[in-house]
Structures are given as structure tokens and as C-alpha cells.
Scaffold this motif. Sequence first.
Motif, PDB file in Angstrom:
ATOM      1  N   ARG A  67      -0.932  12.000   4.436  1.00 16.95           N
ATOM      2  CA  ARG A  67      -0.718  11.132   5.605  1.00 16.95           C
ATOM      3  C   ARG A  67      -0.961   9.671   5.236  1.00 16.95           C
ATOM      4  N   TYR A  68      -2.015   9.415   4.445  1.00 21.57           N
ATOM      5  CA  TYR A  68      -2.240   8.054   3.968  1.00 21.57           C
ATOM      6  C   TYR A  68      -1.072   7.591   3.095  1.00 21.57           C
ATOM      7  N   GLU A  69      -0.619   8.449   2.180  1.00 19.50           N
ATOM      8  CA  GLU A  69       0.495   8.078   1.301  1.00 19.50           C
ATOM      9  C   GLU A  69       1.720   7.667   2.113  1.00 19.50           C
ATOM     10  N   LYS A  70       2.046   8.448   3.114  1.00 20.42           N
ATOM     11  CA  LYS A  70       3.209   8.158   3.959  1.00 20.42           C
ATOM     12  C   LYS A  70       3.021   6.836   4.700  1.00 20.42           C
ATOM     13  N   GLN A  71       1.847   6.650   5.259  1.00 20.70           N
ATOM     14  CA  GLN A  71       1.573   5.429   6.017  1.00 20.70           C
ATOM     15  C   GLN A  71       1.568   4.197   5.112  1.00 20.70           C
ATOM     16  N   PHE A  72       0.934   4.308   3.957  1.00 20.46           N
ATOM     17  CA  PHE A  72       0.847   3.167   3.054  1.00 20.46           C
ATOM     18  C   PHE A  72       2.206   2.834   2.440  1.00 20.46           C
TER      19      PHE A  72
ATOM     20  N   HIS B 272       5.374  -9.709  12.999  1.00 19.11           N
ATOM     21  CA  HIS B 272       4.713 -10.961  13.382  1.00 19.11           C
ATOM     22  C   HIS B 272       4.228 -11.765  12.181  1.00 19.11           C
ATOM     23  N   GLY B 273       4.578 -11.339  10.964  1.00 16.42           N
ATOM     24  CA  GLY B 273       4.297 -12.154   9.787  1.00 16.42           C
ATOM     25  C   GLY B 273       2.994 -11.880   9.060  1.00 16.42           C
ATOM     26  N   PHE B 274       2.390 -10.731   9.285  1.00 17.12           N
ATOM     27  CA  PHE B 274       1.173 -10.410   8.537  1.00 17.12           C
ATOM     28  C   PHE B 274       1.534  -9.990   7.113  1.00 17.12           C
ATOM     29  N   GLU B 275       0.599 -10.217   6.213  1.00 15.04           N
ATOM     30  CA  GLU B 275       0.829  -9.905   4.801  1.00 15.04           C
ATOM     31  C   GLU B 275       0.039  -8.700   4.318  1.00 15.04           C
ATOM     32  N   ALA B 276      -0.883  -8.227   5.151  1.00 14.46           N
ATOM     33  CA  ALA B 276      -1.682  -7.057   4.790  1.00 14.46           C
ATOM     34  C   ALA B 276      -2.122  -6.338   6.060  1.00 14.46           C
TER      35      ALA B 276
ATOM     36  N   VAL C  39       4.969   2.962   4.082  1.00 14.19           N
ATOM     37  CA  VAL C  39       5.596   2.131   5.115  1.00 14.19           C
ATOM     38  C   VAL C  39       5.073   0.697   5.019  1.00 14.19           C
ATOM     39  N   VAL C  40       3.769   0.544   4.849  1.00 15.44           N
ATOM     40  CA  VAL C  40       3.182  -0.791   4.715  1.00 15.44           C
ATOM     41  C   VAL C  40       3.840  -1.539   3.558  1.00 15.44           C
ATOM     42  N   HIS C  41       3.972  -0.876   2.420  1.00 16.33           N
ATOM     43  CA  HIS C  41       4.583  -1.516   1.248  1.00 16.33           C
ATOM     44  C   HIS C  41       6.065  -1.800   1.464  1.00 16.33           C
ATOM     45  N   GLU C  42       6.779  -0.881   2.101  1.00 25.78           N
ATOM     46  CA  GLU C  42       8.202  -1.106   2.392  1.00 25.78           C
ATOM     47  C   GLU C  42       8.396  -2.314   3.293  1.00 25.78           C
ATOM     48  N   LEU C  43       7.402  -2.598   4.123  1.00 18.51           N
ATOM     49  CA  LEU C  43       7.452  -3.761   5.009  1.00 18.51           C
ATOM     50  C   LEU C  43       6.981  -5.037   4.307  1.00 18.51           C
ATOM     51  N   GLY C  44       6.676  -4.924   3.019  1.00 18.18           N
ATOM     52  CA  GLY C  44       6.292  -6.091   2.218  1.00 18.18           C
ATOM     53  C   GLY C  44       4.843  -6.522   2.366  1.00 18.18           C
ATOM     54  N   MET C  45       3.993  -5.619   2.816  1.00 13.35           N
ATOM     55  CA  MET C  45       2.588  -5.961   3.015  1.00 13.35           C
ATOM     56  C   MET C  45       1.694  -5.191   2.048  1.00 13.35           C
ATOM     57  N   HIS C  46       0.438  -5.632   1.959  1.00 11.51           N
ATOM     58  CA  HIS C  46      -0.579  -4.980   1.146  1.00 11.51           C
ATOM     59  C   HIS C  46      -1.439  -4.064   2.004  1.00 11.51           C
ATOM     60  N   VAL C  47      -2.024  -3.065   1.361  1.00  8.13           N
ATOM     61  CA  VAL C  47      -2.949  -2.139   2.009  1.00  8.13           C
ATOM     62  C   VAL C  47      -4.369  -2.466   1.572  1.00  8.13           C
ATOM     63  N   TRP C  48      -5.210  -2.798   2.537  1.00  6.03           N
ATOM     64  CA  TRP C  48      -6.641  -2.975   2.310  1.00  6.03           C
ATOM     65  C   TRP C  48      -7.321  -1.800   3.003  1.00  6.03           C
ATOM     66  N   PHE C  49      -8.298  -1.180   2.346  1.00  5.32           N
ATOM     67  CA  PHE C  49      -8.945  -0.010   2.920  1.00  5.32           C
ATOM     68  C   PHE C  49     -10.452  -0.117   2.789  1.00  5.32           C
ATOM     69  N   HIS C  50     -11.148  -0.036   3.918  1.00  2.00           N
ATOM     70  CA  HIS C  50     -12.618  -0.059   3.977  1.00  2.00           C
ATOM     71  C   HIS C  50     -13.143   1.363   4.073  1.00  2.00           C
TER      72      HIS C  50
END
Length: 174
Positions: free
Chosen positions: A107-112, A76-80, A114-125
Amino acid sequence: SADRPGRFDDIDEFVRKAGDRYRAAEMGITGFNTYAFLRGFENALVDFKLERKRAGLLLDGIFEFETEVIKRAAAHGFEAIHFADDWGTQQSLIIDPELWRELFKPRYEKQFRVVHELGMHVWFHCCGNITEILPDFHETGVDVMNISQPNAVDIESVGRVLRGKQCFMVPISY
């Protein structure tokens, strides 16, 4: 289900109205916090120490579900993607850092990834004193680390280790 009817009904209109603004999809509570809500906080901590295999199965299910939601957000076009897991008390981590590295870091490494492969950034609180695992979050691929309680974190120590390597979002005061 990540495809639950209604989950993404208003997303395309939101993205259209946002125009060329940076768009971050908020996952809300994730990973550990979801596990603790499902099992209860005390049960979660006991599971991590005494039932690691069973805990791993539930964690895998949680992270897989989240990853499916992430894939739909990317479409849907999100960047992060903004995650939120609270790992610290005011004094220390909730669990032993080695246990965290065994159960959660991969588990975080694997998930993040995927986020990067999809061209998005990871923000973590993350709230609390997470000084011991901040370098680990950097290693997992967190692009922007939201240290929500800088008064609980050894900022000088973190600065020595991650200066010039990690982007932080930190409130001025709580």
C-alpha cells in the motif's frame, strides 16, 4: 471527502507567500495510525492477525482517501508529502515484520509511486525501533526517512545496509 469544503481554502495563499521555498504538505497521521484511531489500537492488532481481508478493505479506503488528498496537494504546487506512521516501540516493531510487509508495504509502494508520478518527494516520519523495516521503507520509495528516535534504532546496522542509498532526517538528541 478529499474535496471537503475548506480543506484547501488557504493553500494557494500559503504557496504564493512561500515563493521559491521548498514546500512539503504535512499529511499528519496516516495509514496505520489512522486505522488504529478508527478501530482502536487493540482491535487494529487483532484485525491484522484474524481479520486480514476486512482490515485490508479499511486500509484500502484509508490509503485511497490519502492518495486523493495527495493529488490535490500536488495541484497546489507542493514539492513533497510528509507522512507520519509510528511503527515501533522502544524495543521492536509493533507488528511482525512479515505481517507489515504483507499488509502495509504494498500500500505504501502504491501510494508513494503516485507521489513520485506527481513530481513530489516522499518524507516519512516514524518513531520507535524500526530497524527491521527501514530497508523496506527505502524499497517503497521513501526519499527522506525521519527516524525520530535514533536512540531506539540500530543506526550502525541501518548504516551498513542503506549508506549512500537513503536520505535520513534524524534529531541529534531526544
